[in-house]
Design an enzyme around this catalytic site. Structure first.
Site, PDB file in Angstrom:
ATOM      1  N   GLU A 208       0.903  -1.180   0.001  1.00  0.00           N
ATOM      2  CA  GLU A 208       0.029   0.033  -0.104  1.00  0.00           C
ATOM      3  C   GLU A 208       0.715   1.424  -0.102  1.00  0.00           C
ATOM      4  OE1 GLU A 208      -1.321   2.165   3.309  1.00  0.00           O
ATOM      5  OE2 GLU A 208      -0.845   0.503   4.650  1.00  0.00           O
TER       6      GLU A 208
ATOM      7  N   LYS B 119      -3.326  -0.880  15.035  1.00  0.00           N
ATOM      8  CA  LYS B 119      -2.799   0.326  15.762  1.00  0.00           C
ATOM      9  C   LYS B 119      -3.548   0.305  17.242  1.00  0.00           C
ATOM     10  CE  LYS B 119      -1.791   2.487  11.791  1.00  0.00           C
ATOM     11  NZ  LYS B 119      -2.865   2.683  10.948  1.00  0.00           N
TER      12      LYS B 119
HETATM   13  N1  PSU Z   1      -0.352   1.811   8.987  1.00  0.00           N
HETATM   14  C1  PSU Z   1       0.611   2.711   9.093  1.00  0.00           C
HETATM   15  N2  PSU Z   1       0.446   3.875   8.573  1.00  0.00           N
HETATM   16  C2  PSU Z   1      -0.732   4.164   7.735  1.00  0.00           C
HETATM   17  C3  PSU Z   1      -1.728   3.401   7.884  1.00  0.00           C
HETATM   18  C4  PSU Z   1      -1.483   2.048   8.331  1.00  0.00           C
HETATM   19  O1  PSU Z   1       1.665   2.299   9.726  1.00  0.00           O
HETATM   20  O2  PSU Z   1      -0.720   5.286   7.421  1.00  0.00           O
HETATM   21  C5  PSU Z   1      -2.961   3.657   6.715  1.00  0.00           C
HETATM   22  C6  PSU Z   1      -3.317   2.515   5.942  1.00  0.00           C
HETATM   23  O3  PSU Z   1      -3.303   2.833   4.484  1.00  0.00           O
HETATM   24  C7  PSU Z   1      -4.810   2.084   6.428  1.00  0.00           C
HETATM   25  C8  PSU Z   1      -5.385   3.590   7.001  1.00  0.00           C
HETATM   26  O4  PSU Z   1      -5.407   1.602   5.438  1.00  0.00           O
HETATM   27  O5  PSU Z   1      -4.200   4.052   7.463  1.00  0.00           O
HETATM   28  C9  PSU Z   1      -6.655   3.389   7.587  1.00  0.00           C
HETATM   29  O6  PSU Z   1      -7.092   4.880   7.415  1.00  0.00           O
HETATM   30  P1  PSU Z   1      -8.474   4.983   8.135  1.00  0.00           P
HETATM   31  O7  PSU Z   1      -8.584   4.772   9.494  1.00  0.00           O
HETATM   32  O8  PSU Z   1      -8.960   6.482   7.628  1.00  0.00           O
HETATM   33  O9  PSU Z   1      -9.498   4.078   7.097  1.00  0.00           O
END
Ligand code: PSU
Ligand code: MN
Length: 303
Positions: free
Chosen positions: A25, A159
């Site tokens: 990603e 996380k």
């Molecule tokens: N993990 C990381 N850094 C990030 C993300 C995940 O260490 O930036 C990103 C991923 O792309 C994940 C997104 O899909 O954060 C989730 O965002 P949201 O909670 O807005 O869906």
């Protein structure tokens, strides 16, 4: 394939020849890490995948093209650009039809990987149910995509800034298998421990491939989450992370941060609060996930 999906030649060749490919990603590049660590990490992660015998395929939308298998120049551009979008599954077609540029989240990367025929995908941590979701309704589309797109996602859990118990409940409701790699506990991204038992445990890449095969035979079409704990040497223990997470969430609330901006805001706030230690751990865990994903990709094509 289609004018909207552009598979880089080496990726198309590897897939046609039945060689292992790992999707990567790019929201982590565009929004998850600061320059220049984002670019250095993107290259280091690709090297890990190659070192473990698979071909990396980083995914993003570049000037309206959904590219599967970004080159170094495109990764660098994505790493440096300031007004790059964060594209989840709902945003992909908009970026494509308006000539936009953006990093793809776990959800959007799953869509693109599956469309390209890539079965395995490595990331840092998935999005999930945010704390306070019972009021904000903030639940990542990553979970929705895991429920419908048959890609194996390797992540270091969710996380700890999320509500991990609720995230696991949601995944259970959606019928997404969650398996921790060589651990009885579900990992919490920067920390090996979340204090929560893992729903399932697997101990080898071959076991993941066999699990995937059995699901396909049953006609079960959702994704799978392989939760890979950060190596012990790189982890920040849960107790050390929690005060930083709580302070960062309090900052986000005070500043009225909502929607897509929440995850990048919290990651940045935690980076500053841990004086960069969270970033070093983040880099280590993504590399660790890339290695395992490469092994899983090899096991899948080797079946
Ligand atoms: N993990 C990381 N850094 C990030 C993300 C995940 O260490 O930036 C990103 C991923 O792309 C994940 C997104 O899909 O954060 C989730 O965002 P949201 O909670 O807005 O869906
Ligand atoms: Mn959200």
């Amino acid at each position: 394939m289609s004018p909207t999906v552009q598979i880089a030649d080496p990726v198309a060749e590897a897939l046609a020849a039945g060689r292992p490919v790992v999707a990567l990603e790019t929201t982590i590049v565009s929004h998850g890490m600061p320059w220049p660590q984002n670019y250095e990490t993107a290259l280091a992660v690709e090297a890990e995948v190659r070192g473990a015998g698979a071909l990396p395929a980083a995914i993003a939308v570049i000037a309206g093209r959904l590219v599967v298998g970004l080159g170094a120049a495109e990764l660098e551009r994505l790493s440096k650009a300031e007004n790059v979008a964060k594209l989840s599954s709902a945003d992909l077609a908009h970026a494509i039809t308006t000539g936009g540029t953006g990093g793809t989240t776990v959800a959007a990367t799953m869509v693109a990987a599956h469309r390209a025929g890539i079965a395995t995908f490595a990331t840092g941590g998935i999005g999930g149910v945010h704390r306070g979701a019972e009021v904000s309704f903030d639940i990542s589309a990553d979970l929705t995509e895991l429920a419908r797109t048959p890609v194996v996602v390797v992540a270091a859990g969710a996380k700890a800034l999320l509500d991990i118990p609720k995230t696991l409940e949601r995944l259970e409701t959606l019928g997404v298998p969650v398996m921790s790699y060589r651990s009885d506990e579900f990992p919490a991204f920067w920390s090996r421990s979340s204090g929560l038992a893992t729903p399932l445990r697997i101990d080898s890449a071959e076991a993941v491939a066999a699990f995937r095969r059995a699901r396909a035979d049953l006609g079960q079409t959702s994704g799978m989450l392989v939760a890979n704990p950060v190596p012990e040497a790189d982890e920040i223990p849960r107790a050390a992370m929690l005060p930083h997470i709580e302070a960062a969430i309090a900052d986000a609330t005070t500043q009225g941060v909502t929607g897509k901006a929440v995850t990048p805001f919290l990651l940045d706030a935690i980076f500053h609060r841990t004086e960069g230690r969270s970033l070093a751990t983040n880099i280590a865990l993504v590399k660790n996930n890339a290695r395992l994903a490469a092994e899983i990709a090899a096991a899948i094509v080797g079946e």
